[in-house]
Scaffold this active site. Structure first.
Site, mmCIF file in Angstrom:
data_model
loop_
_atom_site.group_PDB
_atom_site.id
_atom_site.type_symbol
_atom_site.label_atom_id
_atom_site.label_comp_id
_atom_site.label_asym_id
_atom_site.label_seq_id
_atom_site.Cartn_x
_atom_site.Cartn_y
_atom_site.Cartn_z
ATOM 1 N N HIS A 156 -3.616 -5.152 0.488
ATOM 2 C CA HIS A 156 -3.063 -5.682 1.743
ATOM 3 C C HIS A 156 -3.147 -7.217 1.751
ATOM 4 C CE1 HIS A 156 -2.536 -1.916 4.044
ATOM 5 N NE2 HIS A 156 -3.503 -1.478 3.252
ATOM 6 N N GLU A 167 -1.581 -9.311 3.459
ATOM 7 C CA GLU A 167 -1.456 -9.908 4.789
ATOM 8 C C GLU A 167 -2.815 -10.266 5.389
ATOM 9 O OE1 GLU A 167 -1.431 -5.375 5.630
ATOM 10 O OE2 GLU A 167 -0.864 -6.765 4.028
ATOM 11 N N CYS A 178 0.839 -1.196 0.000
ATOM 12 C CA CYS A 178 0.000 0.000 0.000
ATOM 13 C C CYS A 178 0.882 1.257 0.000
ATOM 14 C CB CYS A 178 -0.960 -0.039 1.186
ATOM 15 S SG CYS A 178 -2.338 1.133 1.054
#
Length: 542
Positions: free
Chosen positions: A514, A516, A380
């Site tokens: 994102h 993750e 990001c």
């Protein structure tokens, strides 16, 4: 029949209700049951989206675009079930809905009160859309005794009397501190916490007791006696070396057996925990280790990067190595040379963030990784800083910057004012509200065939979760590609850059989303698995 387990906390905050809930969910799943987890947050914010990470830790984002409590990340990682906006609610959202109804006249002139209107709204949320699940685990945020939590405790108390007998269960998570000067574990804090809970009409069925050493039988009996629970229902929750040991540890202490017995299910199949045992083994006995530098601005509070930490751990699991994290406050590079901090690390990760503070340090970290051929992962904001660094130092645009930091003659990154979500056009104004106004949730992206990232995914069409207001300006993409930075992925309409990579580099990837948030211990995200693999290769060169 759907059964409900309510998890409350006492004595102090941050005891790990979210992990306890997630671990119990994993154990019930391992026995073949279907499970849903939900979080009730008593704070007045509508959602945590506008809260500082120092206040609340990371904001977890679901596929459907909800900004939610970080515990939903634990729920997803431990159960594999994708959460949604209906799995987390706050006092703010409840009051927002009730006031809107009152303004419309939905209450027919009646007085709107905490009881029954607020508690009824909480109960309706807890009970909604659960027909497909054997167990619904409901975590109540905060600590018993918090004034803002009282409507939630009252609501679950009411549910225990309104739902069929034998379909509700209360687990209370408490702390049993060790007093070094006395050489004793003390039961009194748990006794007082249970007393507080009972004063509002809730008798816990199971005590989950956090402590740093085994609880002697005498103290266990004492807790059972004074808290009116069975001795077998006093479950020690000892500290473990990794959170992925928690399901096995709780099973060994009998938590899932006690829950099923309380519901009258004594003959449930034993849990299949082979997978958890393998995860634990890989974390305890890795074949090697790598060091990853995380250059961020909230490094003092690790909960601000909770999903990121876990995704890196998953990448280590995929490569059977231990991932050591070196936390670097990005502002340190305002006065110090990056080489002094980054020399010798095997990978550099610049995570998401907001605001100008620390941005120059993140740009410096991306530049170090580019020049020294160190694996770099920009997520990001980290992708945006890598773009600015390349434009400044390779393309000669010294003024390249982001409009997030103020007016700039070279807006390499700019405010996103409109974008497509499905077939609908979303619009935002520069001076509009901050809450819930970002590009949120899962969006598709198209990757260029033959690029590194396409090979990592094994696909050219991906779907990832976003949370941001600013985007790389497509007008600068030609200059980026002229200097070796490939725009390897875009939105399906080709308007928004989604991923970048350096062609002449061992591993240099930036993503606007994102990843993750979608990584799991049993399904490490391919980008994190590949990043750690590149770090392993780098460790052989250092």
């Amino acid at each position: 029949m759907t059964r409900y387990v309510f998890i409350t906390g006492g004595v102090v905050s941050s005891l790990g209700k979210g992990l306890a809930s997630a671990a119990l969910g994993a154990l019930l799943q391992a026995r073949g049951y279907t499970v849903r987890l939900r979080k009730l947050d008593p704070y007045l914010n509508v959602d945590p989206g506008t809260m500082s990470p120092y206040q609340h830790g990371e904001v977890f984002v679901t596929d459907d675009g909800a900004e939610a409590d970080l515990d939903l990340g634990h729920y997803e990682r431990f159960t594999g079930r994708a959460a949604n906006r209906h799995d987390n609610i706050t006092t703010g959202r409840i009051y927002q809905d009730i006031i809107a109804k009152e303004r419309r006249g939905d209450y027919l002139g009646g007085t709107v009160q905490v009881i029954p209107h607020v508690t009824d709204a909480i109960k309706a949320f807890v009970l909604s859309d659960n027909e497909a699940y054997d167990f619904v685990l409901v975590e109540i945020g905060g600590t018993v005794g918090d004034i803002e939590g009282l409507p939630f405790f009252e609501a679950i108390r009411q549910l225990s009397t309104e739902l069929p007998r034998g379909s509700t269960l209360f687990i209370h998570l408490t702390l049993m501190p060790w007093i070094a000067s006395a050489g004793e574990l003390k039961t009194k804090p748990t006794q007082h916490s249970v007393k507080e809970l009972r004063s509002i009409g809730i008798q816990p069925d199971i005590l989950l007791v956090r402590c740093d050493r085994p609880i002697p039988p005498g103290e266990r009996r004492k807790l059972a006696l004074f808290c009116s629970v069975r001795e077998t229902s006093v479950i020690p929750a000892l500290d473990v070396s990794t959170i992925y040991d928690v399901p096995i540890a709780y099973h060994q202490e009998g938590l899932d057996d006690e829950v099923l017995a309380a519901f009258g299910i004594p003959d449930a199949p034993p849990p299949a925990l082979t997978g958890w045992a393998e995860i634990s083994k890989r974390l305890r006995t890795p074949e090697g280790e790598v060091t990853i530098a995380i250059v961020g601005k909230y490094t003092e509070l690790k909960d601000a990067y909770k999903s990121l930490i876990e995704a890196l751990t998953h990448g280590g699991i995929a490569n059977n190595v231990r991932v050591n994290l070196e936390w670097i406050e990005s502002e340190v590079f305002d006065t110090q040379n990056p080489e002094a901090h980054l020399e010798g690390v095997h990978g550099i990760l610049v995570p998401g963030g907001f605001g100008e503070r620390g941005s120059e340090g993140k740009i410096a970290a991306a530049g170090f990784a580019r020049r020294h051929k160190v694996p770099y992962f920009g997520i990001c904001f980290g992708m945006q800083m890598a773009v600015i660094e390349t434009l400044r130092h390779e393309a000669g645009l010294a003024a390249a910057s982001s409009t997030e930091f103020g007016p700039t003659p070279e807006p390499a990154v700019g405010l996103l004012t409109e974008w497509l979500k499905g077939n609908a056009l979303e619009k935002r104004a520069a001076g509009g509200d901050l809450g819930g106004t970002m590009r949120l949730g899962a969006y598709p992206a198209e990757l260029k065939a033959g690029t590194r990232i396409a090979k990592i995914y094994g696909n050219t069409l991906i779907n990832e979760r976003h949370r941001h207001r600013y985007e790389v300006n497509m007008e600068y993409c030609d200059r980026l590609e002229a200097h070796g930075m490939v725009v390897s992925g875009t939105s399906p309409d080709g308007v928004l850059p989604e991923t970048i990579e350096l062609a002449d580099h061992p591993w240099f990837i930036g993503v606007q989303f994102h990843p993750e948030l979608k990584s799991r211990p049993f399904e490490p995200h391919p980008l994190f698995a590949s990043f750690i693999e590149a770090a392993v290769e780098q460790s052989r060169l250092v």
